[in-house]
Design an enzyme around this catalytic site. Structure first.
Site, PDB file in Angstrom:
ATOM      1  N   LYS A  22      21.819 -18.475   8.762  1.00 46.90           N
ATOM      2  CA  LYS A  22      21.275 -17.230   8.171  1.00 46.90           C
ATOM      3  C   LYS A  22      21.014 -17.431   6.679  1.00 46.90           C
ATOM      4  O   LYS A  22      19.929 -17.116   6.183  1.00 46.90           O
ATOM      5  CB  LYS A  22      22.287 -16.108   8.362  1.00 46.90           C
ATOM      6  CG  LYS A  22      22.018 -14.843   7.534  1.00 46.90           C
ATOM      7  CD  LYS A  22      22.985 -13.737   7.835  1.00 46.90           C
ATOM      8  CE  LYS A  22      24.259 -13.818   7.056  1.00 46.90           C
ATOM      9  NZ  LYS A  22      24.212 -13.372   5.656  1.00 46.90           N
ATOM     10  N   ASN A  23      21.968 -17.994   5.978  1.00 48.56           N
ATOM     11  CA  ASN A  23      21.857 -18.092   4.520  1.00 48.56           C
ATOM     12  C   ASN A  23      20.960 -19.221   4.050  1.00 48.56           C
ATOM     13  O   ASN A  23      20.731 -19.360   2.847  1.00 48.56           O
ATOM     14  CB  ASN A  23      23.252 -18.184   3.887  1.00 48.56           C
ATOM     15  CG  ASN A  23      24.014 -16.876   4.043  1.00 48.56           C
ATOM     16  OD1 ASN A  23      23.424 -15.863   4.449  1.00 48.56           O
ATOM     17  ND2 ASN A  23      25.289 -16.886   3.772  1.00 48.56           N
ATOM     18  N   CYS A 115      28.658  -3.869  -1.771  1.00 49.87           N
ATOM     19  CA  CYS A 115      28.940  -3.836  -0.332  1.00 49.87           C
ATOM     20  C   CYS A 115      30.460  -3.868  -0.207  1.00 49.87           C
ATOM     21  O   CYS A 115      31.189  -3.833  -1.186  1.00 49.87           O
ATOM     22  CB  CYS A 115      28.279  -4.997   0.387  1.00 49.87           C
ATOM     23  SG  CYS A 115      29.033  -6.571  -0.020  1.00 49.87           S
ATOM     24  N   ARG A 120      28.838  -7.035  -6.377  1.00 49.31           N
ATOM     25  CA  ARG A 120      27.679  -7.901  -6.119  1.00 49.31           C
ATOM     26  C   ARG A 120      26.553  -7.681  -7.140  1.00 49.31           C
ATOM     27  O   ARG A 120      25.416  -7.396  -6.780  1.00 49.31           O
ATOM     28  CB  ARG A 120      27.159  -7.713  -4.693  1.00 49.31           C
ATOM     29  CG  ARG A 120      28.185  -7.700  -3.591  1.00 49.31           C
ATOM     30  CD  ARG A 120      28.784  -9.051  -3.287  1.00 49.31           C
ATOM     31  NE  ARG A 120      27.862 -10.035  -2.818  1.00 49.31           N
ATOM     32  CZ  ARG A 120      27.509 -10.195  -1.552  1.00 49.31           C
ATOM     33  NH1 ARG A 120      27.986  -9.385  -0.637  1.00 49.31           N
ATOM     34  NH2 ARG A 120      26.661 -11.141  -1.195  1.00 49.31           N
ATOM     35  N   ASP A 303      33.158 -17.496   2.836  1.00 48.65           N
ATOM     36  CA  ASP A 303      32.659 -16.905   4.094  1.00 48.65           C
ATOM     37  C   ASP A 303      33.498 -17.316   5.294  1.00 48.65           C
ATOM     38  O   ASP A 303      33.255 -16.807   6.389  1.00 48.65           O
ATOM     39  CB  ASP A 303      31.201 -17.304   4.340  1.00 48.65           C
ATOM     40  CG  ASP A 303      30.278 -16.611   3.359  1.00 48.65           C
ATOM     41  OD1 ASP A 303      29.096 -16.983   3.293  1.00 48.65           O
ATOM     42  OD2 ASP A 303      30.755 -15.725   2.624  1.00 48.65           O
ATOM     43  N   ARG A 395      24.648  -8.999  12.325  1.00 48.39           N
ATOM     44  CA  ARG A 395      23.869  -9.414  11.150  1.00 48.39           C
ATOM     45  C   ARG A 395      23.913 -10.928  10.983  1.00 48.39           C
ATOM     46  O   ARG A 395      22.986 -11.519  10.461  1.00 48.39           O
ATOM     47  CB  ARG A 395      24.428  -8.767   9.888  1.00 48.39           C
ATOM     48  CG  ARG A 395      24.339  -7.258   9.872  1.00 48.39           C
ATOM     49  CD  ARG A 395      24.722  -6.720   8.536  1.00 48.39           C
ATOM     50  NE  ARG A 395      24.002  -7.438   7.486  1.00 48.39           N
ATOM     51  CZ  ARG A 395      24.161  -7.192   6.178  1.00 48.39           C
ATOM     52  NH1 ARG A 395      25.010  -6.261   5.797  1.00 48.39           N
ATOM     53  NH2 ARG A 395      23.489  -7.866   5.280  1.00 48.39           N
TER      54      ARG A 395
HETATM   55  C1  EPZ Z   1      25.722 -15.753  -1.134  1.00 47.27           C
HETATM   56  O1  EPZ Z   1      25.804 -14.451  -1.682  1.00 47.27           O
HETATM   57  C2  EPZ Z   1      25.830 -15.586   0.371  1.00 47.27           C
HETATM   58  N1  EPZ Z   1      24.702 -14.771   0.857  1.00 47.27           N
HETATM   59  C3  EPZ Z   1      27.156 -14.911   0.717  1.00 47.27           C
HETATM   60  O2  EPZ Z   1      27.259 -14.837   2.132  1.00 47.27           O
HETATM   61  C4  EPZ Z   1      28.286 -15.799   0.190  1.00 47.27           C
HETATM   62  O3  EPZ Z   1      29.526 -15.159   0.449  1.00 47.27           O
HETATM   63  C5  EPZ Z   1      28.109 -16.010  -1.315  1.00 47.27           C
HETATM   64  O4  EPZ Z   1      26.805 -16.578  -1.581  1.00 47.27           O
HETATM   65  C6  EPZ Z   1      29.155 -16.952  -1.891  1.00 47.27           C
HETATM   66  O5  EPZ Z   1      29.095 -18.183  -1.228  1.00 47.27           O
HETATM   67  C7  EPZ Z   1      23.493 -15.375   1.013  1.00 47.27           C
HETATM   68  O6  EPZ Z   1      23.329 -16.565   0.770  1.00 47.27           O
HETATM   69  C8  EPZ Z   1      22.394 -14.504   1.534  1.00 47.27           C
HETATM   70  P1  EPZ Z   1      26.895 -15.261  -5.391  1.00 47.27           P
HETATM   71  P2  EPZ Z   1      25.435 -14.222  -3.242  1.00 47.27           P
HETATM   72  O7  EPZ Z   1      25.751 -14.793  -6.215  1.00 47.27           O
HETATM   73  O8  EPZ Z   1      24.398 -15.165  -3.660  1.00 47.27           O
HETATM   74  C9  EPZ Z   1      29.010 -12.910  -8.883  1.00 47.27           C
HETATM   75  C10 EPZ Z   1      27.629 -13.825   4.187  1.00 47.27           C
HETATM   76  O9  EPZ Z   1      28.684 -13.483   4.687  1.00 47.27           O
HETATM   77  N2  EPZ Z   1      27.656 -12.701  -9.409  1.00 47.27           N
HETATM   78  O10 EPZ Z   1      27.127 -16.736  -5.244  1.00 47.27           O
HETATM   79  O11 EPZ Z   1      25.222 -12.766  -3.418  1.00 47.27           O
HETATM   80  C11 EPZ Z   1      29.244 -12.167  -7.574  1.00 47.27           C
HETATM   81  O12 EPZ Z   1      29.658 -10.830  -7.823  1.00 47.27           O
HETATM   82  C12 EPZ Z   1      27.336 -13.540   2.732  1.00 47.27           C
HETATM   83  O13 EPZ Z   1      26.725 -14.480   4.765  1.00 47.27           O
HETATM   84  C13 EPZ Z   1      27.504 -12.043 -10.622  1.00 47.27           C
HETATM   85  O14 EPZ Z   1      28.478 -11.616 -11.252  1.00 47.27           O
HETATM   86  O15 EPZ Z   1      26.806 -14.632  -3.940  1.00 47.27           O
HETATM   87  C14 EPZ Z   1      30.318 -12.976  -6.907  1.00 47.27           C
HETATM   88  O16 EPZ Z   1      31.578 -12.566  -7.415  1.00 47.27           O
HETATM   89  C15 EPZ Z   1      28.402 -12.654   2.138  1.00 47.27           C
HETATM   90  N3  EPZ Z   1      26.247 -11.851 -11.102  1.00 47.27           N
HETATM   91  C16 EPZ Z   1      30.038 -14.411  -7.382  1.00 47.27           C
HETATM   92  O17 EPZ Z   1      29.167 -14.291  -8.523  1.00 47.27           O
HETATM   93  C17 EPZ Z   1      25.125 -12.293 -10.447  1.00 47.27           C
HETATM   94  O18 EPZ Z   1      24.001 -12.100 -10.931  1.00 47.27           O
HETATM   95  C18 EPZ Z   1      29.332 -15.259  -6.356  1.00 47.27           C
HETATM   96  O19 EPZ Z   1      28.199 -14.534  -5.935  1.00 47.27           O
HETATM   97  C19 EPZ Z   1      25.303 -12.957  -9.205  1.00 47.27           C
HETATM   98  C20 EPZ Z   1      26.574 -13.157  -8.716  1.00 47.27           C
END
Ligand code: EPZ
Length: 415
Positions: A22-23, A115, A120, A303, A395
């Site tokens: 998915k990702n 969420c 996020r 995850d 999902r």
């Molecule tokens: C991706 O989400 C994945 N989703 C998530 O999978 C996964 O848990 C996550 O990466 C971490 O590996 C997809 O790829 C579609 P991040 P993403 O930006 O990109 C903070 C699932 O179950 N952050 O790496 O949204 C954020 O709050 C989903 O398939 C900021 O502060 O995660 C988090 O604490 C859930 N500012 C950390 O960084 C930003 O602009 C990591 O988030 C962006 C992120």
């Protein structure tokens, strides 16, 4: 609303075929926005989130046909808008932002809400686009971005954001000059995306490391590519073999994407061997407790945190699970405790004391991976477990009850 009903206690045996990730599929689909030529992507999983992404792209005038193998053409785009009613159902919609600004010079993307697992924010995505010369305002819950041709820049991510890295890597492919992403995320899905973009003519080096260099080109062509298998689905089934005392063949997975999990599962006593086309995974004679700390790739994936917690609930001994990526990713704890688990949350850690057995109960899924952990707990619990709100699980997992029942689980979906 559908429910999943499981009667526990049956060791799993047999083969499971892992679906496309998915990702990996979500950013690859949005990469098609970068060119007016058609792209064909295969091994696309049949998931609600993929359907949502296709709806979002069709809403922009993108032509999409097929399922499993998808033909997509963004030649006749009619708008650059990602509306709230679609974005609120899938945060990953943010992945259209970078491609839209790079291709059309503008984007109006609803801010993805938080969420269950955390706030996020997308501040790092926005700042990087501003560093590349875009004007980005937040108005009425929307991100309004404008740019002439984006300019290459030296970007530093405060956190190795996965979709942030993907968004900006895509935007940089059409920018003027060179962009360097420092402290970039290193997930396999980013390597897959970079390979697809290179197939479209992009100039990218370093994907998979924390420094990615992209030299902009004036246009990109269409491409044909396959999506990598889903390492989180594979890991979920590996843990299922361990928790039920079974032995299964996990086919179509890439062992190199699962090294942190394999290492930890071996420490608990499981036997994991590479085999033709995947991994042979067998439960140990008992489950030894281990400590887990989630980290960006190649660390232990957040995850899979909920899933390994279910497994450690029936380990012998005490395990400490520390979640460092998201601020609220312990929603599954209270549901596991209703099944008899002994877990104490202390700040960002959960202390899991193994119990001899879990008991079936009526439970409720709160988010995608929490639902998977409840399924795993139910597979080993005594008696029957009902899991409501399974739309969360649809999902991210393709035909999950069919795959588990083919392995011998007593699992069914009821309306
Ligand atoms: C991706 O989400 C994945 N989703 C998530 O999978 C996964 O848990 C996550 O990466 C971490 O590996 C997809 O790829 C579609 P991040 P993403 O930006 O990109 C903070 C699932 O179950 N952050 O790496 O949204 C954020 O709050 C989903 O398939 C900021 O502060 O995660 C988090 O604490 C859930 N500012 C950390 O960084 C930003 O602009 C990591 O988030 C962006 C992120």
């Amino acid at each position: 609303m559908d429910k999943i009903v499981i009667s526990g206690g049956r060791p799993l045996h047999g083969d499971v075929q892992i679906s496309g990730a998915k990702n990996a599929a979500l950013p690859v689909l949005t990469a098609a926005l970068l060119t007016e030529e058609p792209c064909t992507f295969s091994n696309i999983p049949d998931l609600v989130d993929i359907k949502t992404a296709c709806k979002l792209l069709r809403n922009m005038g993108v032509e999409i046909e097929g399922a499993g193998t998808i033909k997509i053409s963004a030649e006749k785009m009619t708008n650059s808008v990602a509306p709230y009613d679609l974005v609120k159902t899938m945060r990953a919609s943010i992945l259209v932002l970078g491609p839209l600004v790079a291709r059309t010079g503008k984007a109006r993307v609803s801010l993805p809400g938080g969420c269950a697992i955390g706030a996020r924010p997308v501040n790092l995505h926005i700042k990087a686009l501003q560093d590349m010369g875009a004007t980005v305002d937040l108005q009425g819950g929307y991100i309004e971005a404008r740019a002439g041709r984006l300019k290459g820049a030296d970007i530093y991510f405060d956190l190795p954001t996965v979709t942030g890295t993907e968004n900006i890597m895509m935007a940089a492919t059409l920018a003027e000059g060179t962009t360097v992403l420092n402290n970039a995320a290193r997930e396999p899905e980013i390597v897959n995306l970079a390979e697809v973009l290179r197939g479209m003519g992009a100039k990218i080096n370093g994907a998979g490391t924390d420094v990615i260099t992209i030299t902009g080109v004036s246009r990109l062509s269409g491409t044909e590519a396959a999506i990598i298998p889903d390492r989180i689905e594979a890991g979920t089934f590996m843990i299922a073999a361990g928790i039920t005392g079974g032995e299964i063949n996990v086919l179509g997975c890439i062992p190199q994407h699962l090294e942190a999990l394999i290492n930890k599962l071996r420490d608990t006593g499981m036997k994991i061997q590479p085999m033709e086309g995947g991994l042979r995974v067998a439960a140990g004679s008992k489950i030894s407790s281990v400590d887990i700390k989630t980290l960006p790739h190649p660390g232990f994936p957040t995850d899979l945190q909920a899933q390994i917690m279910a497994y450690l609930c029936v380990a012998s001994g005490l395990s400490v699970i520390t979640e460092t990526v998201f601020e609220n990713r312990f929603m599954h704890v209270s549901e596991l405790m209703r099944m008899g688990a002994d877990i104490t949350i202390q700040g960002g850690s959960a202390v899991v004391r193994g119990v001899p057995a879990l008991n079936g109960a009526q439970t409720m899924a709160t988010d995608l991976r929490a639902s998977a952990s409840l399924i795993l707990a139910a597979l080993v619990a005594r008696g029957e477990t009902e899991i409501s709100r399974v739309y969360h699980i649809d999902r991210g997992y393709e035909n999950i009850e069919k795959k588990f029942s083919a392995l011998g689980a007593d699992i069914k979906r009821v309306k």
